[in-house]
Design an enzyme around this catalytic site. Structure first.
Site, PDB file in Angstrom:
ATOM      1  N   SER B 190      15.997  18.244  35.052  1.00 47.75           N
ATOM      2  CA  SER B 190      15.180  18.478  36.099  1.00 47.75           C
ATOM      3  C   SER B 190      14.082  17.567  36.526  1.00 47.75           C
ATOM      4  O   SER B 190      13.716  17.625  37.621  1.00 47.75           O
ATOM      5  CB  SER B 190      14.593  19.860  35.795  1.00 47.75           C
ATOM      6  N   HIS B 218      20.250  23.914  37.758  1.00 47.48           N
ATOM      7  CA  HIS B 218      19.569  23.004  38.888  1.00 47.48           C
ATOM      8  C   HIS B 218      21.315  22.420  39.391  1.00 47.48           C
ATOM      9  O   HIS B 218      21.336  21.343  39.887  1.00 47.48           O
ATOM     10  CB  HIS B 218      18.871  21.972  38.553  1.00 47.48           C
ATOM     11  N   LYS B 249      16.966  29.762  41.461  1.00 51.35           N
ATOM     12  CA  LYS B 249      16.890  28.796  41.978  1.00 51.35           C
ATOM     13  C   LYS B 249      17.689  28.783  43.398  1.00 51.35           C
ATOM     14  O   LYS B 249      17.182  29.349  44.360  1.00 51.35           O
ATOM     15  CB  LYS B 249      17.088  27.656  41.129  1.00 51.35           C
TER      16      LYS B 249
END
Lengths: 415, 405
Positions: B190, B218, B249
């Site tokens: 990240s 991610h 996310k």
């Protein structure tokens, strides 16, 4: 393939041994909102059936309350669905702060910090506050999430016998040389529904200069005259250094938890608690609904009063019917059966009668302490409670345990 | 309660130390839904200001997507608000089972188990599957939640140098005597936006008979041609034994996560994984929102394509301005400024220009590697990107950090 046949065989065997030991957990699929009656598909593939639910933590009946649903919808409109961020980057809304402040007022503390769950609040708290020079002195029966939090903390761990104040005092004497000490307990213990002796714990903490941490997940919203929790019931509001609790039980039951207490402790959690720093907080829609819940229960004690009345009624009638139940006044009402197989058979038969309850046995409770744990809700009507009591009585008669004491039940079914 | 004065003073001093070390984290209050444009109160009490958000994990712009909001509302109607129970007592709806099946289909795995967050998924994974006879071999820059999961597990711990396949192989050779080995890695890291070298990792796993665990938080929803994640990007879908990922996310950003992979592993997690057994699962409304997100992504790659296009445009132009950028393909675009003080000034001045970004410096990243981490979203329009580029240019010139382009 990036794994060996060996692994598959090994893990399949583990599953077999769980099944073989009678410990396999099966899930029942609910096809309705959580409420006092629910529609359940069980076993998987069976015709969905409406049953009275006596095993939810839906103590105040707010899990699908229209006002809560309405607040959630409004929250969606005004603050959206997700934050896609952790708190300190761009995951904090004004409403998160508002909820924190409302919880602070409700719990009578100095400040509050939200966590995605009480599990994560407990997992993150101890490591923030204590290091290897310090000591954690915990009741032997604290919740699994506290155990995990303590495992992640370097402080020395001491356990005292469940609710045994003399033993706690012994541990406090043993740890005099530690820099900081924290007494750790559940406010209400979930298997028996018994309360921690917080008045005595706080006195000992004063005497030995220790801090007190209480997980009040099974109390916030309904224990104590105005539902503030175990600390209200025990008359020690303002004397608990850190309270952890959940929004996932009585307060609507969706998700989320918090640490509430001394300002410095709360602020340090914001700076250092790993689940707080590295995971999204409670989503906006849950925040909106939780604010409404706090408003509801702050403005009236009706729901907790109904819960108290229901609990009293159920406990009284079940005792009259001849069941051996754990004494107390908490809506967790353990119906003692002692034998694991009997607990399983009993709950299956009750399901056939339209009553949904769950049997608990070793290793969840001590060997020979198998039970059905019923949980009363403010949402239960008298008719529903009566139906449940009648069904319990019918099945109790079937197994000939009504009016029998522990020794007699054990003599019939074994431990 | 303890020594009122003493304890308060002790912890107050800890807080002062954090402030003195410039490590004190301040939160900014957002008065709007999460989106490309947000209304922020900062500092506290200041007039609320509208800024462009370049620091959310809202990669696909789904956090306030009307289709998700609608789906959540219908979910509330049909399935209520909370379950007030853990899965195996009375906290499982047919909706939860549906989402688990849909995630397995989307990720191309055998089965899926939901968790209240990916943090909990990672925290509960290792201990349930591995014991002291086993070994975990973990990339040194893995996410905090993987680290906590490993701390809770009795298996022997090995760390390999970030992305260093030789070092990974070395550790695989060292642990040959162990019953099981598991390689654990983030799919995307990240801070840098780097992707793990999954083809090499899967080859090594095959050669040394190890399990592969990837946290694709991610990546899920947008990495790979159809957004299945790093496994798709590298063509190793099906070779990853355990995938953990988040709904917090790209997939709407509310909360929740899952573990997806081999059925026999998922089955065991249901019986043993502590955060699964002892905490509520996703609330019905988050299940409803996530189901809608998956449905949107399966219908069309439009959102991830737009994100890819936005990312390419921003990366190309920010470099053209003379900024030093960590190379890559990911919507995480680290603008390297090296010095913590420069990063702090840059973030502050960009905020004045209406661009919300966050600076990262030691100890979050190594000393001398301070940066602004920009995150691109499919919710950004070209005009948003241009406005950000122009603000970066203005502030970059002012601070004298641009190289001669």
């Amino acid at each position: 393939m990036a794994y060996s046949e060996k692994a598959k065989v090994f893990y399949d065997n583990e599953l077999k041994s769980i099944r073989g030991a009678g410990l396999f957990k099966e899930e029942r699929y609910i096809e309705s909102p959580q409420s006092s009656t629910i529609v359940v598909e069980y076993p998987p593939g069976a015709e969905p059936k409406e049953v009275i639910n006596l095993c939810a933590n839906n103590y105040l009946g707010l899990s699908s309350h229209p006002a809560v649903l309405d607040a959630a919808r409004c929250g969606l409109e005004t603050r959206g669905y997700g934050m896609s961020s952790v708190r300190f980057i761009c995951g904090t809304q004004d409403t998160h702060r508002e909820l924190e402040q409302k919880l602070t007022v409700f719990l009578g503390t100095e400040d509050t910090v939200l966590f995605p769950s009480c599990m994560e609040a407990n997992a993150g708290l101890f490591e923030v506050l204590l290091d290897k020079e310090d000591a954690m002195i915990a009741d032997r029966l604290v919740h699994a999430s506290i155990v995990d939090g303590m495992r992640l903390c370097k402080a020395q761990l001491f356990n005292y016998k469940h609710s045994n104040m003399a033993h706690l005092e012994e541990k406090l004497q043993e740890t005099q040389s530690c820099r900081l000490r924290l007494i750790i307990t559940d406010g209400v213990f979930s298997m028996d529904g018994d309360l921690a002796k917080l008045d005595q714990i706080c006195d000992l903490a004063d005497k030995y200069d220790a801090m007190v941490m209480v997980d009040d997940s099974h109390a916030t919203g309904f224990v104590g005259k105005t539902g503030r929790g175990t600390h209200e019931y025990c008359g020690v509001m303002g004397r608990i250094d850190a309270i952890t609790t959940t929004l996932g039980k009585a307060l609507g039951g969706a998700a989320g938890g918090c640490v509430s207490g001394r300002k410095e402790i709360v602020e340090l959690c914001r700076q250092r608690a790993r689940p707080y720093l590295f995971s999204n907080t409670v989503p906006p829609v849950v925040v909106a609904a939780s604010i409404r819940v706090i408003d509801l229960i702050s403005s009236s004690t009706d729901r907790r009063d109904t819960l108290e009345k229901n609990t009293l009624y159920f406990r009284e009638k079940m005792t009259q019917a001849g069941f051996d139940i754990k004494e107390g006044f908490h809506p967790i009402v353990p119906i003692m059966l002692y034998n694991a197989k009997l607990a399983q058979d009993f709950s299956r038969d009750l399901f056939a009668e339209g009553i949904y309850v769950v049997g608990f046995f070793f290793p969840v409770v001590a060997q020979g302490q198998a039970r059905i744990r019923t949980q009363i809700s403010a949402n239960h009507t008298k008719a529903q409670l009566d139906k449940a009591i009648a069904a319990f009585t019918k099945i109790g008669a079937k197994y000939s345990i009504l009016g029998k004491k522990k020794e007699e039940i054990v003599a019939m079914y074994g431990l | 309660m303890a020594q009122n004065g003493k304890v308060s003073e002790f912890y107050r001093n800890e807080l002062i130390e954090l402030q003195n070390a410039d490590l004190y984290k301040e939160e900014r209050y957002i008065h709007s839904p999460q989106s490309a444009k947000i209304a922020v109160e900062y500092p506290r009490g200041a007039t609320i200001k509208e800024v462009l958000n370049f620091c959310a994990n809202n990669y696909l712009g789904l956090s306030d997507h009307p289709a998700l909001i609608e789906a959540v509302k219908s979910g509330l109607e049909k399935y209520g608000y909370g379950m007030s129970s853990v899965r195996f007592i009375c906290g499982t709806q047919d909706l939860h089972i549906l989402l688990e099946r849909r995630m397995a289909e989307f990720l191309g795995t055998e089965d899926t188990i939901l968790y209240s967050s990916c943090f909990d998924a990672n925290a509960g994974l290792f201990e349930a599957l591995l014991g002291e006879e086993d070994a975990i071999i973990s990339d040194e820059l893995n996410h905090a939640s993987i680290i906590d999961g490993i701390r809770l597990c009795k298996a022997e711990r090995h760390r390999y140098k970030h992305l260093d396949m030789n070092d990974l192989e070395h550790h695989l050779q060292q642990t040959g005597q162990r019953r099981f080995r598991m390689i654990a890695t983030d799919g995307v890291f990240s801070m840098d936006g780097h992707l793990a070298n999954l083809p090499a990792i899967c080859d090594l796993a095959a050669r040394y008979d190890a399990l592969v665990m990837v946290d694709d938080s991610h990546a899920t929803g947008f990495i790979g041609k159809t957004g299945r994640g790093t496994g798709e990007y590298f063509g190793v879908l099906g070779k990853i034994d355990i995938l953990t990922t988040t709904f917090g996310k790209a997939l709407g950003g509310s909360s929740g996560g899952c573990i997806s992979g081999r059925k026999f592993l998922v089955d065991l997690l249901r019986q043993r994984s502590r955060p699964y057994l002892f905490s509520n699962t996703l609330s019905p409304l988050v299940v409803a929102g996530t189901l809608k997100a998956i449905e949107l992504l399966e219908q069309s790659t439009h959102l991830r394509d737009k994100l890819e296009e936005n990312t390419r445009y921003f990366r190309a132009n920010i470099k053209r301005l003379g900024f030093e950028v960590e190379e890559g393909v990911h919507p995480i675009v680290p603008i390297m400024l090296h010095e913590a003080s420069v990063v702090q000034s840059m973030a502050r001045e960009l905020y004045e220009e209406g661009i919300y970004v966050v600076g990262f410096f030691y100890p979050v990243v190594p000393r001398g590697k301070a940066r602004i981490r920009v995150q691109i979203s499919a919710a950004h329009e070209k005009e948003h990107l241009d406005k950000a580029l122009s603000a970066f240019s203005t502030v970059g010139k002012r601070l004298g950090v641009l190289s001669a382009a």
